[in-house]
Motif scaffolding. Structure first.
Motif, PDB file in Angstrom:
ATOM      1  N   THR A  73       1.063  -1.065   0.160  1.00 48.44           N
ATOM      2  CA  THR A  73       0.238  -0.106   0.346  1.00 48.44           C
ATOM      3  C   THR A  73       0.822   1.130   0.205  1.00 48.44           C
TER       4      THR A  73
ATOM      5  N   VAL B  78      -4.081  -5.781  -0.513  1.00 40.27           N
ATOM      6  CA  VAL B  78      -4.877  -6.276   0.488  1.00 40.27           C
ATOM      7  C   VAL B  78      -5.698  -6.874   0.768  1.00 40.27           C
TER       8      VAL B  78
ATOM      9  N   ARG C 126      -5.338  -0.568   5.139  1.00 40.83           N
ATOM     10  CA  ARG C 126      -4.492   0.838   4.833  1.00 40.83           C
ATOM     11  C   ARG C 126      -4.429   2.217   5.657  1.00 40.83           C
TER      12      ARG C 126
END
Ligand code: SF4
Length: 764
Positions: A286, A317, A332
């Motif tokens: 991320t 993710v 996140r």
């Protein structure tokens, strides 16, 4: 730059992997002297470094009356590292000191009587004579490597134990945990990747602490697989986290259980035990995809970013959420918080105690590297032994033993990464196998210092370790109290003094304080330092410079420029700390800017691993048994079992006989969600069996909504000192460690303690 560094490395003598150059400036402190009178009592300022208890070395004041008896222990408010805070284990010290069960004299037992409570008091001279004679007999017949020296969590005794091991001539120094899965894996991972070990910057390296003008609190602190308020792990104190929170630090907690800190956190990631690497790589992916990594730092100071980026891209993710049970949005959010500055990460044993501990640790450590959070105020700061004092990190075998002897270290050839763990160990599982099989050579003697492996360590203690110890010709154990291990297999027992009964040096992480004897030892106890010094001199006097133990202390601290007595007068001594050392060459032995690695950079792709035939990039591997790797087994054992969390009142298997501490947690507990309990007909307080393929243990149910209904958490290291010694205090009824298989990862490090499977049912 890499070429120069390699050339210089070849020309240099041995250099510790955790090297960095200190400034010559020193700070000392404390308005009061090291000893004074108060209200008719003598107050001795000292440091609480075991025995008994933990290795955090808190600053304490020991109060003794006019007869020299210990009255109480208080926190030393002037001590800048600890600020007067103490936990209950130290406050309970008077009960420990005068407890009727303390070992008071050296004792021996006939080998035929192992397991029986048949001890004979002997003198220190007789004990030393027996040890010397028997060990030398083994040396003559099998070689010195056939005696293994081992200790528990290391603490301040490790370097003395290592020195006596090498004085005798054996290269085999061991911690009895599968894959040495306590702290050493994280140190080895850090040293290979960064050429240093780093800790969160909570201002602890400055004598003026939070007021220091160059320091700033972390914007975010991650607590990852650790409960620092209870464990005060690795010399990093839980109360510092609170102090930083008061100064604005936000908190992210990665833990399968709702700890007190998790309840106060801005974000709690309740992951499935053993999936930390998948979570960390998804966070890295991320950070990279959102372009929020520190591009300057990565470009100038990291090696292998491209390969690393590709690896973490394998863990988007969405995939990580399925593996870890952590919702996508939380991953996140955590990634974005990690990308702030400055960020600190207090990581813990949960990483060491997964089978692939090294790639797991590398996955997490990479996060603070790609975000440039290294050696900045409030970030992750390099650490080592101040003034190179050998009070925590022991000598390296190459400094004391001939090369051909070093090469006999068990597991040395197979697992070269063991040279990077701060302490050079023999590979534990192979050492236990050698005890059982006689290969590569027989183990005939054991010298165990303050360790209780059949209660504490997760490697099938009954079925493997105990049999291994019983195969030896002689087992010598040093401890404060009788333990299941002593009762099961010791032939000689030596009684150890507690920290108020001895002198010593405390030096973990960046300041030095002398440990000052406040009272005479009870009975005939001697400090572990005194015992190893006296016995070590018998084996090799030249390895123990000085005519007295105090002179030897002064020798080990010579780089401080003061003797033991002179240092004591200063209360504590700090080297000046500097940030950004990698920019000015102080992070490397050769003065070239960069890190102490082969490429001179932080190796996101490890060139050393390449050389050793290990996977050079972080990776995630499913725990061997679990919902994704063995769904068929989950039919019979439907819960993920995790263990090893600390309690306020106990340090591993210690303190069960101390009534004040036992009253806080009288029985071993299995923690489960109310839904789990209901599904199995269990109520709060019921005795239950927890069972897996290796065996079963009995614990009381504790219900908690702070644990996932798919997970149960068991206390570790239990035994009952009040029960029958000849039944080994029922250690195998209560001790969950026997459900932990002896297995380790590809690097030789890691174990399965945190991610097993089990069933749970009510005991009749
Ligand atoms: S953490 Fe607790 S037991 Fe350990 S030294 Fe400090 S006060 Fe003592």
């Amino acid at each position: 730059m890499a070429e120069d560094i390699k050339k210089n490395a070849q020309e240099e003598e041995f250099v510790r992997p955790d090297f960095f150059r200190e400034s010559d400036v020193k700070f000392t402190g404390g308005d009061k002297p090291w000893r004074w009178k108060e209200d008719g009592m003598t107050v001795t300022r000292t440091a609480a470094w075991a025995a008994p208890g933990c290795h955090d070395g808190c600053g304490v004041l020991v109060y003794t009356d006019k007869n020299g008896r210990l009255v109480k222990v208080e926190g030393d408010e002037e001590n800048p590292f600890y600020n007067g805070r103490l936990c209950i284990r130290c406050l309970a010290l008077p009960e420990v000191e005068y407890h009727p069960d303390r070992l008071l004299y050296p004792m021996k037992r006939d080998k035929a009587d192992r397991g029986k409570n048949k001890w004979q008091r002997i003198s220190w001279d007789e004990a030393y004579d027996i040890i010397e004679t028997e060990f030398n007999k083994i040396k003559g017949e099998y070689g010195p490597e056939s005696v293994v020296f081992s200790c528990g969590t290391g603490r301040g005794t490790a370097p003395y134990l290592v020195r006596i091991c090498y004085s005798f001539g054996s290269p085999n120094y061991a911690y009895y945990l599968s894959g040495a899965s306590c702290y050493v894996p994280r140190i080895a991972a850090s040293n290979t990747m960064m050429g240093t070990y780093t800790v969160p910057d909570c201002s602890q390296y400055f004598i003026d602490r939070y007021d220091h003008p160059g320091w700033q609190p972390p914007a975010v602190i991650f607590i990852w697989g650790n409960n620092p308020l209870v464990s005060n792990a690795d010399g990093n104190m839980g109360h510092w986290i609170i102090d930083c929170m008061k100064r604005g630090s936000k908190l992210v907690v990665v833990d399968p259980r709702l700890t007190w800190l998790a309840s106060k956190a801005d974000l709690w990631l309740q992951l499935r035990p053993g999936t930390d690497a998948a979570l960390a790589m998804a966070m890295a992916d991320t950070i990279i995809k959102e372009g929020i990594y520190d591009k300057d730092f990565v470009e100038n100071w990291c090696y292998g970013f491209e390969e690393y980026s590709k690896r973490v891209a394998e863990y988007p993710v969405e995939k990580a959420a399925r593996i870890t049970w952590v919702p996508e949005e939380k991953i996140r959010r955590a990634a974005r918080m990690m990308a702030q500055k400055p960020v600190s990460v207090q990581w813990g044993l949960a990483l060491d105690m997964t089978k692939e501990a090294i790639p797991g640790s590398l996955s997490v450590a990479s996060l603070w590297c790609i975000t440039g959070n290294i050696d900045i105020p409030g970030g992750m700061i390099p650490t080592h032994q101040p003034f190179n004092i050998q009070t925590w990190n022991p000598p390296d075998p190459k400094e004391m033993l001939p090369l051909d002897v070093c090469e006999k270290r068990i597991g040395g050839k197979e697992y070269p990464m063991y040279e990077y763990g701060g302490v050079v160990l023999s590979q534990t599982d192979m050492t236990v196998d050698a005890m059982l099989t006689g290969k590569p050579y027989p183990i005939k003697g054991n010298f165990m210092l303050s360790t209780n492996p059949i209660a504490c360590t997760g490697m099938q203690p009954e079925t493997k370790m105990l049999k291994g110890f019983l195969n030896a010709d002689i087992n010598v154990v040093l401890d404060v109290f009788m333990t299941p291990t002593i009762m099961a297999c010791a032939d000689i027992v030596l009684p150890v003094a507690t920290f108020p009964e001895r002198d010593g040096i405390r030096s973990i992480y960046y300041y030095v304080q002398t440990i000052n004897k406040a009272m005479e030892p009870v009975g005939e106890c001697k400090s572990d330092m005194q015992i190893t010094y006296e016995l070590g001199k018998r084996f090799n006097p030249e390895a123990w410079p000085g005519d007295t133990l105090t002179e030897f202390f002064s020798h080990t601290m010579k780089e401080i420029g003061m003797s033991f007595e002179e240092t004591r007068e200063q209360n504590w001594v700090y080297p000046e700390y500097e940030y950004h050392k990698y920019e000015n060459g102080k992070q490397r032995f050769d003065g070239i800017p960069g890190f102490n690695t082969p490429t001179g950079r932080i190796e996101l792709y490890s060139t050393l691993f390449d050389e050793w035939g290990l996977e050079p990039l972080p990776f995630f591997e499913e725990p061997e048994e679990g919902p994704l790797s063995s769904p068929e087994l989950m039919q019979e054992f439907p819960y993920v079992l995790t263990t090893g969390a600390r309690h306020w009142s106990y340090f591993h298997s210690e303190h069960r006989q101390i009534s004040r501490l036992r009253s806080l947690r009288p029985d071993p507990l299995v923690e489960m969600h109310p839904k789990t309990a209901a599904a199995n007909g269990i109520k709060e307080g019921d005795w239950c069996w927890i069972e897996n393929r290796l065996g079963k243990v009995k614990m009381r149910a504790k219900l908690s909504v702070g644990i996932d209904p798919r997970v149960v958490n068991c206390d570790h290291a239990w035994w009952y000192p009040e029960r029958d010694p000849e039944k080994l205090y029922d250690v195998f009824e209560a001790n969950v460690n026997q459900l932990v298989p002896a297995k380790f990862g590809r690097s030789g490090f890691g174990s399965n303690s945190k991610s097993l499977i089990c069933k749970v049912y009510k005991a009749e």
